[in-house]
Scaffold this active site. Structure first.
Site, PDB file in Angstrom:
ATOM      1  N   GLY A 374       0.851  -1.199   0.000  1.00  0.00           N
ATOM      2  CA  GLY A 374       0.000   0.000   0.000  1.00  0.00           C
ATOM      3  C   GLY A 374       0.875   1.234   0.000  1.00  0.00           C
ATOM      4  N   MET A 376       2.813   4.398   2.615  1.00  0.00           N
ATOM      5  CA  MET A 376       3.498   4.442   3.906  1.00  0.00           C
ATOM      6  C   MET A 376       2.530   4.578   5.080  1.00  0.00           C
ATOM      7  SD  MET A 376       6.683   6.939   3.256  1.00  0.00           S
ATOM      8  CE  MET A 376       5.739   8.264   2.550  1.00  0.00           C
ATOM      9  N   HIS A 399      -1.330  -5.208  -7.541  1.00  0.00           N
ATOM     10  CA  HIS A 399      -0.026  -5.280  -6.870  1.00  0.00           C
ATOM     11  C   HIS A 399       0.160  -4.193  -5.825  1.00  0.00           C
ATOM     12  CE1 HIS A 399       1.276  -1.843  -9.152  1.00  0.00           C
ATOM     13  NE2 HIS A 399       2.544  -1.989  -8.862  1.00  0.00           N
ATOM     14  N   ALA A 401      -1.575  -0.047  -4.312  1.00  0.00           N
ATOM     15  CA  ALA A 401      -2.692   0.885  -4.305  1.00  0.00           C
ATOM     16  C   ALA A 401      -2.818   1.545  -5.675  1.00  0.00           C
ATOM     17  CB  ALA A 401      -2.462   1.941  -3.229  1.00  0.00           C
ATOM     18  N   GLY A 402      -1.700   1.794  -6.303  1.00  0.00           N
ATOM     19  CA  GLY A 402      -1.712   2.556  -7.556  1.00  0.00           C
ATOM     20  C   GLY A 402      -1.702   4.036  -7.228  1.00  0.00           C
ATOM     21  N   LYS A 475      12.609   4.016   3.507  1.00  0.00           N
ATOM     22  CA  LYS A 475      12.432   4.371   2.093  1.00  0.00           C
ATOM     23  C   LYS A 475      13.783   4.680   1.466  1.00  0.00           C
ATOM     24  CE  LYS A 475       9.023   5.339   0.276  1.00  0.00           C
ATOM     25  NZ  LYS A 475       8.092   4.478  -0.507  1.00  0.00           N
TER      26      LYS A 475
END
Lengths: 476, 145
Positions: A374, A376, A399, A401-402, A475
């Site tokens: 998803g 963060m 795969h 959220a997009g 990240k």
């Protein structure tokens, strides 16, 4: 995208009838709001894919579909070599075998909270992430060759992983038929110091907690209970895959006219599966898949080492490791006939239903874990392949959220510092070398992942098992 | 238009793409537009000043200017990746199908450059190299980050 321009098959299935050069229809999965939120270019790209030679049944788009390059992201298309089918470097993308791995820790949220900050800092120090980071492993030419052939098995042999991980990795951790001889010197050079690095962009390592259980039986089979802590890694084949993608894209785009292939978009660059160029790309792409599998195995090993520092008795097992940028040869029954098809998944996850013979025995009754990243802030999902996944989209699901907005729009709206502070207020610790990178990946820049996975379930692509909430996010 | 440098006539710009980022350079010559497209690429990575301590030479060969732009940006991405550098000065010369370029830059300093992303490759999406009615060139495409 305007839903009224599509044929509504049911609440979750929308079809573009073939027209012009389209050989098959385009089928887009999602609820009406998700469809409405998709860029018109998704429609165009799905229709472009439908024109490629040898495409079987339909050009599919998953509920997280968004504007990609050539293929839409969230695109699935299968090609039959016996019918002039193609392999497309654009259909696999630059980050070959980018994927997600989730590892159980045996810990609970209450174990993590007292050391959450130290774990975040330690993971951030130990996991090489972002531009200019290099791994602790440098490969010489013979080792590179072994890695490209051996994948995660190579990593295990070198002591950067555990043999028990392998059955829980797609292809048992090693993609067969890889051809390192088809990988250019430049691609190899780009990878020499990148083993065990996370990369940047949307790639991450997260410590997550099980926040909600949708399917108790499947959750139990996956070894997950409420408040259980897992570590999830999202990354791919790093510089090697990027270089292979760039090189073959150009070669295939330039060679297409001579092969009699009309490309509606150069980015759809492809070659007949049964051609010298097609076979060479397949060999190189499979080597890149092994690179990604090895890389995630090494990152998993580093994560184990860090977590063991805090919890000496910890036992971390791989729940599953699955890629979402690939082309794989798979047997599918089409119109009552079994055919070996080359299934491209570009930002789409394989989703094998219960009983599938390639699943490890202890997962076979439940179906393949489908790992959905998803954003963060909002969390991720673990789904399982459904009985209907095969018929709906060659056993594929979404795969992630997009993205709902571009990086540029996200940068305008959010400050990275504020995103980090706001998430810290919610108990989510972000560590990144770049506050700007954090702003580009702000949770609000993504679609509602809950809506995407609900749509995937209602469309019969996969079923929800658990929702995960992040505790720590590294990240690149 | 997206974020761009602040000069009166913008030399480069970023333009939006759902998942990635577009880079576009402008110039009086096609070479200048290529140089500015590379500046836009660097600006996607870092907003900090990049000092030119070292110069790297690259060559590309492609059948037309659009393929050549993708090759050029990919050459910059490749040198960034294998050398762990960022580049701030660019010089391009195009003769027929062949491009010779010089990249001036320095090793990445994570604290100072705070790199926001690591470009994976230049794409053929929104790829366009063209001369406007005013004679000015533009050169841009989407970059996968």
């Amino acid at each position: 995208m305007d839903p009224t321009a599509l044929t509504r098959i049911d609440d979750m299935t929308w079809q573009v009838e073939p027209s012009g050069a389209m050989r098959v229809p385009a089928i887009i999965y999602g609820d009406e709001e998700l469809i409405r939120g998709m860029d018109d270019k998704v429609h165009l790209q799905a229709c472009n894919v439908a024109t490629l030679p040898g495409i079987v049944r339909a050009s599919y788009v998953m509920p997280d579909g968004h504007w990609g390059y050539g293929f839409p992201i969230g695109g699935v298309a299968a090609f039959d070599p016996a019918d002039g089918g193609v392999i497309s470097a654009g259909g696999v993308g630059f980050d070959i075998s980018c994927g997600v791995r989730t590892m159980r820790t045996g810990l609970s949220v209450k174990d993590i909270l007292p050391v959450q900050t130290s774990i975040a800092d330690s993971l951030f120090t130990q996991i090489p992430a972002g531009v200019g980071s290099t791994g602790a492993i440098t490969l010489d030419a013979p080792e590179m060759d072994q890695m490209l052939r051996g994948g995660a098995r190579w990593a295990v042999d070198r002591g950067w992983g555990e043999a028990r991980d392998l059955p829980r990795i797609e292809e048992g951790g090693r993609m067969p038929d890889a051809r390192p001889d088809c990988v250019s010197e430049q691609a190899v050079k780009r990878q020499r110091r990148e083993m065990g690095t996370l990369g940047s962009g949307n790639h991450y390592l997260e410590v997550q907690a099980v926040a909600e259980i949708f399917d108790a039986a499947a959750a139990a089979a996956f070894g997950l209970a409420e408040d259980d802590v897992v570590v999830t890694i999202h990354c791919g084949s790093r510089g090697l895959g990027h270089q292979i993608g760039s090189e073959f894209l150009k070669e295939m785009a330039l060679a297409a006219p001579a092969a009699g292939i009309v490309l509606p978009d150069r980015e759809l660059a492809c070659a007949p599966i049964r051609s010298e160029l097609g076979e060479r790309y397949l060999g190189a792409m499979r080597a890149a898949i092994n690179c990604a599998l090895a890389n995630r195995e090494i990152l998993g090993h580093i994560a184990r080492r860090v977590m063991r520092h805090f919890f000496p008795d910890i036992d971390m097992e791989v729940l599953f490791d699955v890629s979402h940028n690939t082309c794989k040869v798979e047997a599918h029954v089409v119109d009552g006939r079994r055919r070996d098809l080359f299934v491209h998944r570009k930002g789409a996850t394989r989703s094998l239903g219960p009983g599938h013979p390639s699943l490890p025995p202890d997962l076979r009754a439940i179906g393949q874990p489908v790992l959905i990243g998803g954003s963060m802030g909002t969390g991720s999902y673990i789904m399982a392949g459904s009985e209907t996944s095969e018929a709906r989209a060659f056993a594929s699901a979404c795969h992630g959220a997009g993205r709902a907005m571009s990086r540029h729009a996200a940068l305008k709206r959010w400050s990275g510092r504020k995103v980090v502070d706001d998430l810290a207020g919610q108990g989510i610790l972000i560590r990144s070398p770049s506050t700007r990178g954090v702003a580009e990946e702000a949770p609000g820049a993504y679609k509602d992942v809950g809506r995407v996975v609900a749509a995937a379930e209602w469309a019969g692509l996969a079923r929800r098992v658990v929702r995960l909430r992040p505790l720590v996010c590294i990240k690149g | 238009m997206a974020s761009a440098n602040s000069m009166a006539a913008a030399a480069w710009e970023h333009f939006p793409h759902d998942a990635d980022l577009g880079v576009r350079g402008f110039g009086e010559t096609v070479e200048a537009a290529f140089e500015n497209a590379a500046r836009a690429l660097t600006a996607a990575v870092t907003e900090a000043d990049v000092v030119s301590r070292e110069t790297i030479e690259v060559t590309c060969d492609a059948p037309d200017l659009e393929y050549l732009l993708v090759d050029w940006l990919n050459a910059v991405i490749y040198e960034m990746a294998v050398r762990g550098m960022v580049f701030g000065r660019f010089s391009v010369r195009i003769r027929g199908s062949r491009l010779t370029g010089q990249l001036g830059g320095e090793p990445v300093d994570v604290a100072r450059h705070a790199p926001a992303c690591e470009p994976k490759g230049a794409t053929y999406t929104a790829l366009r190299v063209a001369q406007g009615a005013d004679g000015r060139w533009s050169a841009g495409c989407v970059v996968d980050v």
